[in-house]
Design a protein around this motif. Structure first.
Motif, PDB file in Angstrom:
ATOM      1  N   ASN B   2    -105.808 -75.856 -17.418  1.00  0.00           N
ATOM      2  CA  ASN B   2    -105.250 -74.842 -18.307  1.00  0.00           C
ATOM      3  C   ASN B   2    -103.746 -75.026 -18.478  1.00  0.00           C
ATOM      4  O   ASN B   2    -102.957 -74.132 -18.195  1.00  0.00           O
ATOM      5  CB  ASN B   2    -105.550 -73.474 -17.680  1.00  0.00           C
ATOM      6  N   PHE B   3    -103.355 -76.195 -18.920  1.00  0.00           N
ATOM      7  CA  PHE B   3    -101.922 -76.411 -19.137  1.00  0.00           C
ATOM      8  C   PHE B   3    -101.442 -75.557 -20.291  1.00  0.00           C
ATOM      9  O   PHE B   3    -102.164 -75.352 -21.255  1.00  0.00           O
ATOM     10  CB  PHE B   3    -101.655 -77.882 -19.468  1.00  0.00           C
ATOM     11  N   ASN B   4    -100.244 -75.069 -20.168  1.00  0.00           N
ATOM     12  CA  ASN B   4     -99.724 -74.257 -21.262  1.00  0.00           C
ATOM     13  C   ASN B   4     -98.411 -74.823 -21.766  1.00  0.00           C
ATOM     14  O   ASN B   4     -97.784 -75.662 -21.131  1.00  0.00           O
ATOM     15  CB  ASN B   4     -99.532 -72.806 -20.821  1.00  0.00           C
ATOM     16  N   SER B  38     -89.991 -74.197 -13.781  1.00  0.00           N
ATOM     17  CA  SER B  38     -90.804 -74.216 -14.988  1.00  0.00           C
ATOM     18  C   SER B  38     -91.686 -75.460 -15.063  1.00  0.00           C
ATOM     19  O   SER B  38     -92.686 -75.444 -15.758  1.00  0.00           O
ATOM     20  CB  SER B  38     -89.914 -74.110 -16.216  1.00  0.00           C
ATOM     21  N   ASP B  41     -94.642 -74.188 -13.388  1.00  0.00           N
ATOM     22  CA  ASP B  41     -95.217 -73.117 -14.208  1.00  0.00           C
ATOM     23  C   ASP B  41     -95.778 -73.674 -15.509  1.00  0.00           C
ATOM     24  O   ASP B  41     -96.895 -73.359 -15.904  1.00  0.00           O
ATOM     25  CB  ASP B  41     -94.139 -72.070 -14.531  1.00  0.00           C
ATOM     26  N   LYS B  42     -94.975 -74.490 -16.165  1.00  0.00           N
ATOM     27  CA  LYS B  42     -95.354 -75.016 -17.472  1.00  0.00           C
ATOM     28  C   LYS B  42     -96.662 -75.800 -17.404  1.00  0.00           C
ATOM     29  O   LYS B  42     -97.552 -75.620 -18.221  1.00  0.00           O
ATOM     30  CB  LYS B  42     -94.228 -75.925 -17.985  1.00  0.00           C
ATOM     31  N   HIS B  43     -96.741 -76.662 -16.402  1.00  0.00           N
ATOM     32  CA  HIS B  43     -97.930 -77.516 -16.310  1.00  0.00           C
ATOM     33  C   HIS B  43     -99.000 -76.903 -15.424  1.00  0.00           C
ATOM     34  O   HIS B  43    -100.053 -77.501 -15.225  1.00  0.00           O
ATOM     35  CB  HIS B  43     -97.531 -78.892 -15.779  1.00  0.00           C
ATOM     36  N   ARG B  44     -98.704 -75.730 -14.889  1.00  0.00           N
ATOM     37  CA  ARG B  44     -99.618 -75.082 -13.949  1.00  0.00           C
ATOM     38  C   ARG B  44    -100.081 -76.046 -12.859  1.00  0.00           C
ATOM     39  O   ARG B  44    -101.262 -76.138 -12.529  1.00  0.00           O
ATOM     40  CB  ARG B  44    -100.839 -74.500 -14.686  1.00  0.00           C
ATOM     41  N   ARG B  46    -100.141 -76.743  -9.166  1.00  0.00           N
ATOM     42  CA  ARG B  46     -99.974 -76.060  -7.879  1.00  0.00           C
ATOM     43  C   ARG B  46    -100.426 -76.931  -6.714  1.00  0.00           C
ATOM     44  O   ARG B  46    -100.180 -76.618  -5.560  1.00  0.00           O
ATOM     45  CB  ARG B  46    -100.795 -74.758  -7.863  1.00  0.00           C
ATOM     46  N   THR B 104    -102.764 -81.395 -23.323  1.00  0.00           N
ATOM     47  CA  THR B 104    -102.000 -80.831 -22.212  1.00  0.00           C
ATOM     48  C   THR B 104    -100.502 -81.017 -22.394  1.00  0.00           C
ATOM     49  O   THR B 104     -99.718 -80.576 -21.561  1.00  0.00           O
ATOM     50  CB  THR B 104    -102.421 -81.466 -20.883  1.00  0.00           C
ATOM     51  N   SER B 279     -93.703 -73.417  -4.378  1.00  0.00           N
ATOM     52  CA  SER B 279     -94.036 -73.491  -5.807  1.00  0.00           C
ATOM     53  C   SER B 279     -95.315 -74.286  -6.020  1.00  0.00           C
ATOM     54  O   SER B 279     -95.941 -74.187  -7.081  1.00  0.00           O
ATOM     55  CB  SER B 279     -92.895 -74.156  -6.589  1.00  0.00           C
ATOM     56  N   TRP B 393    -104.848 -70.679  -4.252  1.00  0.00           N
ATOM     57  CA  TRP B 393    -103.627 -70.299  -4.985  1.00  0.00           C
ATOM     58  C   TRP B 393    -103.856 -69.044  -5.819  1.00  0.00           C
ATOM     59  O   TRP B 393    -102.910 -68.301  -6.104  1.00  0.00           O
ATOM     60  CB  TRP B 393    -103.138 -71.445  -5.880  1.00  0.00           C
TER      61      TRP B 393
END
Lengths: 394, 394
Positions: B2-4, B38, B41-44, B46, B104, B279, B393
């Motif tokens: 689920n990359f955003n 980011s 966060d951006k690429h999710r 973890r 992605t 992170s 996570w």
């Protein structure tokens, strides 16, 4: 504080009028795990103040108890008379809030953990002690100490017949041991009184051994912990595991409640330990700078300075590996020195050096016990520290 | 997966059309922390699969990437040609799902972490190497090895001009370093290409140094971690911290995203690391028994046996302390032997012994790299392991 349930603590599961907790009704046989997990559930004890011989007494234990945790009284450096006096003082501190305490249904048990060392004293080693003093001779000279005046003696005493009597007399809710367990007959007597028995494990093997001996809970002492390593089935320091590895392995290996210890100094670390399966956490270092601790000013200063970033296991102060902030003595002699007398005989040789240096405001020869994370240390009332840590359990 | 967000990765914060994340709008100056957090966060991202030289190639990296994590390709034991071939193979593996990958938004970057060692090769030490071989002579004899046939050479190569060219050619999203950083000019070139730079820290000092050098994220390598210690500002092993102590101290000490590594092998441990402020997490040992790893059968067997309960830091296999399961070589020579040649020169002397022993089905001389908790190792597809870990996570 929110203790729940009444009951006879000898057999806590079946002594209250509430239905058993859901895990008791499972199809699994009622094992020690279900039996003892209820101690933590019943009393809602999630935070144990680690026993820290030399840095605290009943005052800290009482403060943590009133803040919703369980306090500890370290007995290792006390005579029987001193321990009796500590236990009486704790009883008095509790008595001042008697109604409150009564409501918590601890029955005849003192809501405290009394911690004992249970090492086997080593044979006399006059030659080794003399050689060690010889090695320290230049230091004695430099500090104006007559080498002949340097005392001898163990410094720390193991659990004894006298200790047992005091346990029977005061009935602490918990007796915990470091370095294994004392003889089986004493363990049995303590269990017969309905007192919980806990002991520290540093490896999977030690946890399994303790479970076989019938302890009620196991303290998973991660490598991060300050003070003496509780290791007792091995002397090999490479076997010692970080909390993040030790804790989940012990949770898997035994069916007893596990208390996480070592590196836990913040609400986040409490949450981490909970996530890893701990039934409670034991915290030492974060309480060393509490108002109620008896930690020396020099020790407090070291804990709150950047020098606390470097701790090491050292046998210089007692003969057994214990974690403290690296100071001059550790740097000059190597933190682990094969020539140091066996535990606890190394204690006497350094004692006068410590006194002399501390008189000059130096901690060069003081055991600055600390875990690997002193960065959360604050000069606060113990209750504030306890309340903050307990936020991490919620 | 689920990359955003889309965007130019050189400056990820300001390159997408969405409003900045809340932390960017705070009154604090936009520091590296906000900039780089980011990336995760951006690429999710973890979960990072730890680079494990000798036990994996592009196949594991691709499998973990497709499972929603970030895979790593370890370059330390590869020639430039081999690394080129690995990167091409990874590109091909990704290409087979090109549409998916395009979606992605990794742009021209290969969604992988390429890991390099960046040690300074030691001066030639012929005498020391000869003395070490002399010490191993009885072993060579016992295994029918002609001592004169024992090769020499480094075994592991540091980041070089050739490595840099490959980074420029393939543009991996991340380049990570072990043992500090290579020269500043190379670091700058990699940054100019928009490639993330990560490096391992084992102490607060190392993390602060890396932050000063401009890295984008720091891997907090706890003492529990398998393989080589990334330590580079000290050789004193007593400075090394358990994850539970290291991670929160690094989170406090620097304003960069911290990746937790060492002892993380279960969803619970992932949750613990998240609670402590990580992170992302980097996991090695749990992937060693994945189908896609190239881990030897003997190594897999050791990881899934009780012998994995005892690991130690050893310099016998390379010259630098690295954590592996204790085997005969480590027991007989002591895991840390002061006579072993400097890193990476110790590699060559043990190589023929390993080959001879492995041919007999023995892992007596094999480096059985492992973290302190191998108890979660399962023979499963890497995707299953990644999915399970990522549950921690959520």
């Amino acid at each position: 504080m929110n203790f729940n349930l009444s009951g006879n603590r000898v057999n806590p599961l079946f002594s209250n009028n509430l239905p058993p907790a859901p895990h008791v009704m499972s199809s699994k046989p009622v094992n020690n795990c279900a039996m003892n997990a209820s101690f933590f559930d019943k009393h809602r004890i999630r935070l144990i103040q680690a026993p820290m011989a030399g840095s605290q007494n009943h005052r800290l234990a009482a403060a943590v108890f009133f803040a919703g945790g369980m306090g500890s009284i370290p007995a290792a450096m006390l005579t029987a008379e001193q321990l009796q006096s500590e236990l009486s003082a704790f009883e008095d501190a509790i008595a001042s809030e008697k109604e409150n305490v009564k409501a918590t249904q601890w029955d005849e048990f003192l809501p405290v953990n009394v911690n004992f060392f249970c090492h086997t004293p080593p044979p006399v080693q006059n030659e080794r002690e003399a050689a060690w003093r010889q090695k320290l001779a230049p230091l004695y000279l430099a500090h104006g100490i007559d080498p002949k005046s340097v005392g001898s003696g163990p410094g720390r005493a193991p659990f004894s017949e006298e200790s047992l009597k005091l346990v029977g007399q005061f009935k602490p809710a918990v007796v915990s041991f470091h370095f294994g367990l004392p003889k089986a007959q004493w363990v049995q007597q303590i269990k017969d009184w309905g007192v919980q028995i806990w002991s520290s494990a540093t490896t999977v093997q030690e946890a399994q051994w303790l479970e076989q001996q019938g302890v009620d809970a196991i303290i998973a002492q991660g490598l991060e912990a300050g003070g003496h390593r509780g290791m007792f089935l091995t002397e090999d320091l490479s076997t010692q595991l970080g909390s993040l590895s030790l804790l989940p392995q012990l949770v898997k290996a035994v069916s007893l409640p596990i208390i996480a210890a070592g590196g836990i100094s913040s609400p986040a670390a409490v949450s981490a330990a909970k996530a890893l399966g701990a039934s409670a956490v034991q915290v030492g270092t974060a309480f060393l700078t509490s108002h109620e601790a008896t930690t020396s000013a020099l020790h407090r200063q070291a804990l709150m300075s950047s020098s606390a970033q470097h701790t090491a296991l050292t046998n210089l102060f007692s003969g057994r590996p214990a974690r403290g902030i690296v100071n001059k003595f550790m740097r000059d002699f190597g933190p682990l020195n094969a020539q140091a007398p066996s535990f606890p005989l190394a204690t006497a040789a350094v004692a006068p050096l410590r006194v002399a240096a501390e008189a000059k405001g130096l901690s060069d020869f003081s055991p600055l016990w600390s875990g690997q994370n002193a960065s959360d240390c604050e000069a606060l009332p113990a209750a504030d520290i306890a309340h903050k840590l307990l936020q991490g359990w919620a």
